[in-house]
Design a protein around this motif. Structure first.
Motif, PDB file in Angstrom:
ATOM      1  N   LEU A 192       0.872  -1.239  -0.256  1.00 10.43           N
ATOM      2  CA  LEU A 192       0.403   0.176   0.330  1.00 10.43           C
ATOM      3  C   LEU A 192       0.841   1.176  -0.175  1.00 10.43           C
ATOM      4  O   LEU A 192       0.521   1.769  -0.876  1.00 10.43           O
ATOM      5  CB  LEU A 192      -0.555  -0.084   1.390  1.00 10.43           C
ATOM      6  CG  LEU A 192      -1.476   1.204   1.465  1.00 10.43           C
ATOM      7  CD1 LEU A 192      -3.022   0.939  -0.213  1.00 10.43           C
ATOM      8  CD2 LEU A 192      -2.648   1.202   2.629  1.00 10.43           C
ATOM      9  N   LEU A 193       1.697   1.012   1.560  1.00 12.40           N
ATOM     10  CA  LEU A 193       2.750   2.588   0.510  1.00 12.40           C
ATOM     11  C   LEU A 193       3.451   3.007  -0.253  1.00 12.40           C
ATOM     12  O   LEU A 193       3.956   3.912  -0.725  1.00 12.40           O
ATOM     13  CB  LEU A 193       3.591   2.350   2.451  1.00 12.40           C
ATOM     14  CG  LEU A 193       3.278   1.983   3.485  1.00 12.40           C
ATOM     15  CD1 LEU A 193       3.954   1.810   4.560  1.00 12.40           C
ATOM     16  CD2 LEU A 193       2.626   3.748   3.920  1.00 12.40           C
ATOM     17  N   ASP A 194       3.797   1.096  -0.505  1.00  9.24           N
ATOM     18  CA  ASP A 194       4.682   1.696  -2.520  1.00  9.24           C
ATOM     19  C   ASP A 194       3.915   1.980  -3.319  1.00  9.24           C
ATOM     20  O   ASP A 194       3.853   3.248  -3.883  1.00  9.24           O
ATOM     21  CB  ASP A 194       5.070  -0.182  -2.858  1.00  9.24           C
ATOM     22  CG  ASP A 194       5.541   0.004  -2.996  1.00  9.24           C
ATOM     23  OD1 ASP A 194       7.185   0.897  -3.454  1.00  9.24           O
ATOM     24  OD2 ASP A 194       6.365  -1.137  -4.269  1.00  9.24           O
ATOM     25  N   TRP A 195       2.187   1.852  -2.959  1.00 10.80           N
ATOM     26  CA  TRP A 195       1.726   2.820  -4.206  1.00 10.80           C
ATOM     27  C   TRP A 195       1.282   4.078  -4.342  1.00 10.80           C
ATOM     28  O   TRP A 195       0.847   4.740  -4.712  1.00 10.80           O
ATOM     29  CB  TRP A 195       0.638   1.600  -3.854  1.00 10.80           C
ATOM     30  CG  TRP A 195      -0.844   2.242  -5.263  1.00 10.80           C
ATOM     31  CD1 TRP A 195      -1.071   1.526  -6.154  1.00 10.80           C
ATOM     32  CD2 TRP A 195      -2.666   2.396  -4.770  1.00 10.80           C
ATOM     33  NE1 TRP A 195      -2.725   1.662  -6.830  1.00 10.80           N
ATOM     34  CE2 TRP A 195      -2.635   2.930  -5.571  1.00 10.80           C
ATOM     35  CE3 TRP A 195      -3.179   3.756  -3.611  1.00 10.80           C
ATOM     36  CZ2 TRP A 195      -4.142   3.561  -5.889  1.00 10.80           C
ATOM     37  CZ3 TRP A 195      -3.613   3.782  -3.672  1.00 10.80           C
ATOM     38  CH2 TRP A 195      -5.034   3.897  -4.693  1.00 10.80           C
ATOM     39  N   LEU A 196       1.062   4.740  -2.230  1.00 13.23           N
ATOM     40  CA  LEU A 196       1.221   5.584  -2.555  1.00 13.23           C
ATOM     41  C   LEU A 196       2.575   6.537  -2.419  1.00 13.23           C
ATOM     42  O   LEU A 196       3.148   7.765  -2.331  1.00 13.23           O
ATOM     43  CB  LEU A 196       0.659   5.582  -0.733  1.00 13.23           C
ATOM     44  CG  LEU A 196      -0.502   5.694  -1.221  1.00 13.23           C
ATOM     45  CD1 LEU A 196      -1.080   5.340   0.833  1.00 13.23           C
ATOM     46  CD2 LEU A 196      -1.557   6.587  -1.025  1.00 13.23           C
TER      47      LEU A 196
END
Lengths: 466, 355
Positions: A105-109
């Motif tokens: 998720l953090l990667d996607w953000l």
């Protein structure tokens, strides 16, 4: 130690003989407890400490909770017990999943943070015995069950080897009262148990493991197979998972039965269901009833506004999916089932009830089958790709380097026919009506006929991973 | 509810009934299980069963037999010498004496009416391949563990010089194979699929009648062995030179202990009971096999022995251009060997042993 292995048969023969040779109930129970811990240690002895710790926390939390003047509130001890269970389950089963998902998720953000997973080894049966322990704590808290005073009894309830690693999830209210009095061999339904064990053995070692030979390559490399083969593999998996899990349950019920104990029934011909509501009353009954009693009803059940009820259904089935495995494909599997149940509750059920019977069966079969595809796939992306491949009608039966033989389709049809026939004719009940000599001859012959179809090699039960 | 408290005799009778039913059904099903498909073994058994009355001569043994004896060449040579016979080879990679005997037993059970000569390679009784865990519980190894073979292997372990624990472990492995054999454990799917879709066409078997040259049908590690052989010919030449100089000598007792003479006598009796004559033979291996020479010299063998492992007597069989590798002949070598075999066989036909 799998139920289908020769060493389990030897182990059980020794436990069975020693158990019925003892006369005192306390000695019998201690023998069963020791046997259960030996059985569990056969997988990984280190996890013996985990199950012992979990047993002790639940036992003493309930003990303090039910003491005349408990320190802190009863609710505190309830939550302590539940938190201990959920933390254990969460760490061993979901830690890596949550870390990877959060990292993704953090990667996607755009906030790249490396995932620090621990590669925790999942203790076999943890989902089953944790749920059993929680049901005990909650039942005692609700006043529906008197707490046991015996640590050994509670430990045996948590670790009873026939159902320790893959259920059924037994309620304390079902099992603990059976420990109070010595079981009588005269009341054991020996024939029924022997026949049930052989039936379970056949389902697992001969059918499920045989089908895995066809199913595994297709799910491992779906791109190599034409859509027709993908559909066939999905159908075969549909049968495989039922035979694998219900076969285990049959053997669990039979071994417990031979020791004089009754466990909860877990399957009732689920593929003959005519709605998803009915399916979940027939499939993995001990799990679905657990979620109903300990999650769905406390969330409000059917007594809340319709939108709230749908939300409850979703929550229950998302968690049911997660219970099966720490991966997004299991979450989607749960979501699919939850959605279909919500649709049936919303009004689709009335339409379904009015539909012709074959259509009802077709709807349940296709829905469950498609959901199994997601369930069986190694991850969510693979599952969705597989599903898309099933509906690629161009090049339906060709244009792929490999195809599953039509013989598998014939086998699937034969097994489906056998399932329907078994529901109609109830062969176990018929076996019980045979004279003794007839049963002896039939059983000896049946064992000899089953053995050639055993798939040799190590084939663990699918539900062990949950 | 049914009561289970019966007197012991009643329980015993019921247990015996169940056991009898189990044994009866298991025996019936066993007959339905084919030999392993590896090395075309099952295909050759199927072919022979369909053509059992066409052959007078059969060969049993290891890859030495499969790769060295070409039935078509032997038959042509015998015909030329005035003996019109038809032969078929059951030579199979890694086949030891016990497996060959189990196969022979199955073949004799087919009652081939014209069978008159049975040649069994007398070499591989050491069970080294059997001790290799990679071979355990394979279709082939399970299949030859009939009651007779399992009992014979267990008996042979008793007389060996290995440590007791090792022998007990090996005995346990063989007992498990015996159980797998008797119960046909895990053989159902294979037995069914072979009948539905036979993997080896009968025409291929008919053309070569069991012979398979390494040049055209190499086994999995054959090319590697050939490459090793061609890159280091000196060790081979030294082995052949040593073999040429061999004039007999002390035989290690363990070597002769490995050969169960009672088992061989029973084998010879069974072949004779089927109306055929048994002959043992040794192919052109680069090994003196002194234990076999000793047994032949002492007259202990229950059947005559034809030996081809002598570079002095058969120098052409040890020529490098006739070898595929150190242990096996190539097609040209096999043709030479087959003619040499036919010549010795013809002499035997003209002057039968024991006359």
């Amino acid at each position: 130690m799998l139920f289908t292995e020769a060493r389990f048969l030897l182990f059980f023969a020794m436990v069975f003989s020693a158990y019925w040779a003892l006369r005192r109930n306390d000695l019998r129970k201690h023998l069963l407890l020791a046997a259960s811990y030996i059985f569990y240690s056969a997988w990984d002895w280190r996890f013996l400490f985990l199950i012992l710790g979990s047993t002790a926390i639940n036992f003493f939390a309930v003990r303090i909770m039910t003491s005349p003047e408990p320190p802190l509130s009863r609710r505190f001890w309830l939550w302590l017990g539940l938190a201990a269970n959920l933390t254990t389950l969460g760490f061993f089963k979901y830690f890596d999943f949550f870390v990877e998902s959060a990292s993704g998720l953090l990667d996607w953000l755009g906030l790249s943070v490396p995932a620090r997973t621990l590669h925790v080894v999942l203790p076999v049966g943890i989902s089953f015995y944790t749920f059993q322990s929680m049901s005990y704590t909650v039942d005692v808290y609700r006043g529906r069950l008197a707490p046991t005073r015996s640590f050994a009894d509670f430990a045996l309830f948590v670790s009873f080897f026939p159902q320790l690693v893959a259920g059924p999830i037994v309620r304390a209210s079902t099992f603990l009262p059976q420990l109070e009095r010595a079981r009588s061999f005269a009341s054991v339904e020996v024939r029924r148990c022997l026949a049930l064990f052989l039936l379970g053995f056949f389902k697992k070692a001969c059918v499920a493991d045989q089908l895995a030979v066809a199913v595994d390559p297709v799910f491992a490399s779906p791109e190599r197979f034409a859509p027709a083969s993908k559909w066939l593999a999905a159908c075969l998996y549909h049968i495989q998972i039922y035979c694998d899990f219900s076969g285990y349950t049959d053997m669990a019920l039979a071994t417990a039965g031979l020791l004089g104990y009754r466990l909860t029934r877990n399957f009732d011909f689920p593929y003959l269901a005519r709605s998803m509501r009915e399916f979940w009353r027939r499939w993995h009954i001990s799990l679905s009833s657990w979620f109903r009693d300990y999650l769905y009803v406390p969330l409000g059940g059917n007594r809340v506004p319709r939108a709230h009820m749908f939300l409850n259904l979703w929550i229950v089935f998302l968690l049911c999916g997660l219970w099966h495995g720490a991966a997004w494909n299991f979450v989607l599997w749960g979501a699919l089932h939850g959605s279909l149940l919500a649709v049936e509750r919303w009004g689709g059920g009335r339409w379904l009830d009015a539909a012709p019977r074959p259509l009802q069966h077709l709807y349940v079969s296709v829905a469950v089958l498609l959901a199994w595809v997601v369930f069986r796939s190694p991850d969510l992306a693979s599952g969705l790709t597989f599903l898309a491949g099933m509906f690629r009608f161009h090049g339906w039966a060709s244009e792929a380097p490999e195809t599953l033989s039509a013989a598998w389709a014939a086998l699937a049809l034969a097994l489906a026919g056998a399932h329907v026939a078994a529901a109609r004719w109830r062969p176990l009940a018929r076996v019980e009506s045979l004279p003794d000599w007839g049963f002896a001859l039939a059983y000896g012959g049946a064992v000899a006929m089953v053995l050639p179809w055993v798939v040799t090699g190590h084939n663990p039960f699918i539900y062990f991973q949950f | 509810m049914k009561r289970n408290v019966y007197p012991l005799p009643r329980h015993s009778v019921l247990a015996v009934l169940a056991l009898l039913a189990f044994m009866g059904v298991a025996s019936g099903l066993r007959a339905w299980v084919p030999w392993s498909e590896s090395s075309d073994l099952a295909a050759r058994v199927r072919y022979f069963a369909a053509h059992r009355d066409e052959f007078e001569v059969l060969f049993f043994g290891s890859s030495q037999v499969r790769r060295s004896l070409a039935p078509a060449v032997i038959d042509a040579e015998l015909q030329r010498r005035g003996h019109p016979l038809r032969s078929f080879s059951f030579g199979t990679e890694g086949m030891n004496g016990y497996e060959a005997d189990a196969l022979l037993e199955d073949v004799l059970d087919m009652r081939p009416r014209r069978l008159t000569w049975v040649f069994v390679e007398l070499r591989y009784w050491h069970l080294d391949g059997v001790a290799d865990p990679r071979n355990h519980f394979t279709d082939r190894m399970v299949h030859w563990h009939t009651l007779r073979q399992t009992a014979a292997v267990l008996r042979s372990l008793g007389g060996r010089t290995e440590p007791l624990a090792h022998r007990i472990w090996r005995g346990w492995v063989h007992l498990q194979h015996g159980f797998w054999h008797f119960t046909s454990l895990g053989q159902g799917a294979r037995s069914l699929s072979v009948r539905v879709d036979p993997p080896v066409p009968a025409q291929r078997i008919a053309a070569e009648r069991g012979f398979a040259s390494l040049d055209e049908w190499p086994s999995p590690h054959a090319e590697e062995a050939r490459s090793r052989f061609l890159h280091a010919l000196d060790p081979y030449r030294q082995r052949v030179a040593r073999l040429s100089r061999f004039r007999g000598g002390a035989v290690h007792s363990e070597l002769t202990d490995r050969i169960d003479l009672d088992f061989l006598r029973s084998q010879a009796q069974r072949v004779r009971a089927a109306g055929a004559e048994l002959v043992y033979f040794v192919t052109a291996i680069p090994d003196a096999a002194p234990e076999l020479r000793e047994l032949e010299r002492s007259g202990s063998l229950p059947a005559p022995l034809l030996s081809f492992n002598s570079p002095a007597r058969h120098p052409e069989l040890y020529r490098v251009d006739h070898r595929y590798d150190g242990d096996h002949l190539n097609r040209r070598g096999a043709e030479v060997m087959s003619r040499a075999f036919a010549a010795r066989f013809a002499r035997m036909l003209e002057d039968p042993p024991g006359r």
